[in-house]
Design a protein around this motif. Structure first.
Motif, short mmCIF file in Angstrom:
data_model
loop_
_atom_site.label_atom_id
_atom_site.label_comp_id
_atom_site.label_asym_id
_atom_site.label_seq_id
_atom_site.Cartn_x
_atom_site.Cartn_y
_atom_site.Cartn_z
N PRO A 146 1.21 -1.40 -10.26
CA PRO A 146 0.29 -0.37 -10.47
C PRO A 146 -0.15 0.18 -8.84
CG PRO A 146 -0.58 -2.38 -11.17
CD PRO A 146 0.57 -2.76 -10.41
N GLU A 147 -0.77 1.33 -8.93
CA GLU A 147 -1.39 1.98 -7.70
C GLU A 147 -2.04 0.96 -6.95
OE1 GLU A 147 -2.15 6.43 -6.08
OE2 GLU A 147 -3.35 5.83 -7.76
N MET A 148 -1.97 0.79 -5.69
CA MET A 148 -3.00 -0.06 -4.79
C MET A 148 -3.47 0.60 -3.76
SD MET A 148 -0.08 -3.15 -4.91
CE MET A 148 -0.92 -4.08 -3.88
N LYS A 149 -4.54 0.14 -3.14
CA LYS A 149 -5.13 0.49 -1.95
C LYS A 149 -4.93 -0.50 -0.78
CE LYS A 149 -9.17 2.48 -0.01
NZ LYS A 149 -10.55 2.89 0.01
N PHE A 150 -4.23 -0.22 0.21
CA PHE A 150 -3.79 -1.24 1.01
C PHE A 150 -4.73 -1.14 2.53
CE2 PHE A 150 -0.12 -0.13 -1.24
CZ PHE A 150 0.51 -1.57 -1.41
N GLU A 151 -4.95 -2.22 2.96
CA GLU A 151 -5.96 -2.41 4.27
C GLU A 151 -5.66 -1.50 5.42
OE1 GLU A 151 -6.30 -6.58 4.93
OE2 GLU A 151 -7.49 -6.97 3.01
N SER A 152 -4.18 -1.27 5.49
CA SER A 152 -3.78 -0.63 6.69
C SER A 152 -2.48 0.38 6.48
CB SER A 152 -3.52 -1.58 7.72
OG SER A 152 -2.32 -2.48 7.38
N ILE A 153 -2.30 1.08 7.15
CA ILE A 153 -0.94 1.78 6.93
C ILE A 153 0.25 1.08 7.27
CG2 ILE A 153 0.24 3.92 7.90
CD1 ILE A 153 -2.07 4.71 6.67
N GLU A 154 0.16 0.00 8.19
CA GLU A 154 1.11 -0.98 8.22
C GLU A 154 1.65 -1.69 6.89
OE1 GLU A 154 4.68 -2.52 10.36
OE2 GLU A 154 3.25 -0.88 10.62
N ALA A 155 0.40 -2.13 6.34
CA ALA A 155 0.63 -2.80 4.98
C ALA A 155 1.40 -1.97 4.02
CB ALA A 155 -0.65 -3.26 4.47
N LEU A 156 0.85 -0.53 3.98
CA LEU A 156 1.47 0.41 3.21
C LEU A 156 3.09 0.49 3.33
CD1 LEU A 156 1.45 2.39 1.07
CD2 LEU A 156 0.55 4.18 2.67
N LYS A 157 3.17 0.53 4.63
CA LYS A 157 4.75 0.90 5.24
C LYS A 157 5.61 -0.41 4.72
CE LYS A 157 7.47 1.70 9.00
NZ LYS A 157 7.72 2.08 10.35
N ASN A 158 5.13 -1.67 4.90
CA ASN A 158 5.77 -2.77 4.22
C ASN A 158 5.97 -2.87 2.92
OD1 ASN A 158 5.97 -3.80 6.87
ND2 ASN A 158 3.88 -5.02 6.71
N GLN A 159 5.07 -2.24 2.15
CA GLN A 159 5.03 -2.29 0.39
C GLN A 159 6.09 -1.26 0.15
OE1 GLN A 159 3.69 -4.57 -1.72
NE2 GLN A 159 4.98 -3.36 -3.21
N ILE A 160 6.15 -0.10 0.82
CA ILE A 160 7.00 0.78 0.16
C ILE A 160 8.50 0.33 0.49
CG2 ILE A 160 7.99 2.90 1.07
CD1 ILE A 160 5.19 3.78 1.77
N HIS A 161 8.73 -0.47 1.73
CA HIS A 161 10.26 -1.07 1.92
C HIS A 161 10.40 -2.19 0.91
CE1 HIS A 161 11.08 0.49 5.73
NE2 HIS A 161 10.16 0.18 6.12
N HIS A 162 9.41 -2.93 0.48
CA HIS A 162 9.50 -3.61 -0.60
C HIS A 162 10.09 -3.07 -1.85
CE1 HIS A 162 9.01 -7.41 -3.10
NE2 HIS A 162 8.23 -6.60 -4.09
N ASP A 163 9.06 -1.84 -2.28
CA ASP A 163 9.42 -1.12 -3.46
C ASP A 163 10.94 -0.73 -3.47
OD1 ASP A 163 6.55 -1.56 -4.27
OD2 ASP A 163 6.03 0.29 -3.39
N LYS A 164 11.25 -0.08 -2.29
CA LYS A 164 12.54 0.37 -2.30
C LYS A 164 13.78 -0.41 -2.51
CE LYS A 164 16.14 2.58 0.85
NZ LYS A 164 16.22 3.20 2.13
N ALA A 165 13.34 -2.00 -2.04
CA ALA A 165 14.40 -2.86 -2.31
C ALA A 165 14.27 -3.39 -3.84
CB ALA A 165 14.06 -4.30 -1.45
N SER A 166 13.23 -3.47 -4.37
CA SER A 166 13.17 -3.48 -5.71
C SER A 166 13.84 -2.52 -6.59
CB SER A 166 11.58 -3.66 -6.20
OG SER A 166 11.64 -4.03 -7.74
N THR A 167 13.58 -1.46 -6.20
CA THR A 167 14.21 -0.21 -6.82
C THR A 167 15.89 -0.20 -6.87
OG1 THR A 167 12.21 1.34 -6.73
CG2 THR A 167 14.27 2.35 -7.10
N MET A 168 16.19 -0.37 -5.61
CA MET A 168 17.73 -0.55 -5.41
C MET A 168 18.30 -1.61 -6.26
SD MET A 168 18.37 2.18 -3.92
CE MET A 168 20.23 1.88 -3.37
N GLU A 169 17.62 -2.73 -6.33
CA GLU A 169 18.21 -3.83 -7.09
C GLU A 169 18.21 -3.57 -8.71
OE1 GLU A 169 19.60 -7.71 -8.37
OE2 GLU A 169 19.79 -6.71 -6.48
#
Length: 320
Positions: A292-315
């Motif tokens: 689901p779409e989420m609200k993150f506490e910080s831009i850094e947390a958002l950036k980390n999640q995007i990296h995780h999303d990319k890894a999940s997508t590539m898998e």
């Protein structure tokens, strides 16, 4: 391809006409299209006939919720080899045409129909009195062939009050069933019925350019108001830019961490793309709902999640 809309004054000859709503362009619709392409190979013009407004939406005064927008349907029809796409005006006058008058005046006299192709549940004319049996009879009277296709069926999940029961049942492939899948974010099942991933097309518009500062530039597309959309969230996606196809991860929603958007948008991080997409038309295909779409506490947390999303997508793409 010839595109006719906004007029009842049509003059065609020697045609094979596929009749349908064609609001979903799913595999059932594609069977009808393949039929008229068969007759095209025998010398007839392949015509796809539909209405410019969904009859049920018009009569019930409810907004249309489109799987394919008009522009997307035109592009699809042309790619499929249709000679003429007709969007006949659906008005109060149209809804009052008796079944035989519709066949004689519109299909035979106006479109020169030699073959009429439709599904076995097709109804037409005033109060939906026309059906395939009437088409067979009128074909003998007016000199055209009626070619009827049985409904395509698929094994579909059974839901009760929005919860999957664990059971499957055979159902007709229909635009209604496709919409149900899209609304719950079941993009895999929607793709099985459409024969291709559900997609959103549009021109890339300027966003806040936050992704660029994160080293992850994104392409923003604002979907049409009448286009059905999956639930807000992140999806494994594929993005088509001209003749090139890229893996991507896409967020549908309002970007609550950093945005104050009033309108829903499709924001896509396109892998391994360099250059500007602003002003270009792209197509984003949705393969799987990730989270689901989420609200993150910080831009850094958002950036980390995007990296995780990319890894999940590539898998996902690696294994599929």
């Amino acid at each position: 391809m010839e595109y006719i809309t906004g007029t009842r004054d049509i003059h065609l000859e020697n045609t094979a006409v596929a009749l349908g709503k064609f609001d979903g362009l799913h595999r059932g619709h594609q069977i009808l299209i393949e039929k008229i392409k068969h007759y095209k190979a025998q010398g007839l013009k392949a015509v796809m006939f539909t209405f410019d407004f969904h009859p049920a939406a018009f009569l019930q005064n409810t907004p249309q919720e489109l799987i394919f927008t008009r522009e997307e349907r035109i592009e699809w029809a042309e790619k499929m080899g249709i000679d003429t796409l007709i969007e006949f005006p659906f008005t109060k006058e149209t809804s009052g045409i008796e079944a035989e008058d519709f066949v004689k005046k519109v299909l035979v006299d106006g479109m020169g129909a030699k073959v009429i192709v439709c599904g076995d549940d097709f109804h037409f004319g005033y109060k939906r009195r026309g059906n395939v049996e009437i088409l067979y009879k009128l074909g003998e009277k007016y000199g055209f062939k009626t070619d009827v296709c049985s409904k395509l069926q698929i094994e579909a999940p059974v839901f009760e009050e929005g919860v999957f029961t664990g059971r499957m049942e055979m159902r007709d492939v229909s635009s209604t069933l496709v919409r149900e899948a899209i609304r719950r974010g079941d993009m895999e099942f929607a793709a099985k019925m459409l024969g291709t991933p559900f997609s959103v097309s549009g021109e890339v518009v300027h966003g806040r350019q936050l992704g660029r500062t994160l080293g992850m530039p994104t392409a923003n597309v604002i979907p049409p108001m009448n286009k059905i959309m999956p639930p807000n969230g992140v999806y494994s996606s594929r993005t088509i830019v001209g003749d090139y196809v890229y893996h991507s991860v896409t967020n549908i929603g309002f970007n609550p961490t950093v945005a104050e958007n009033n309108s829903k948008r499709v924001e896509t991080y396109v892998y391994d793309f360099s250059g500007s997409l602003y002003g270009k038309k792209i197509e984003v295909q949705f393969f799987r709902f990730e989270r689901p779409e989420m609200k993150f506490e910080s831009i850094e947390a958002l950036k980390n999640q995007i990296h995780h999303d990319k890894a999940s997508t590539m898998e996902f793409f690696r294994t599929n």
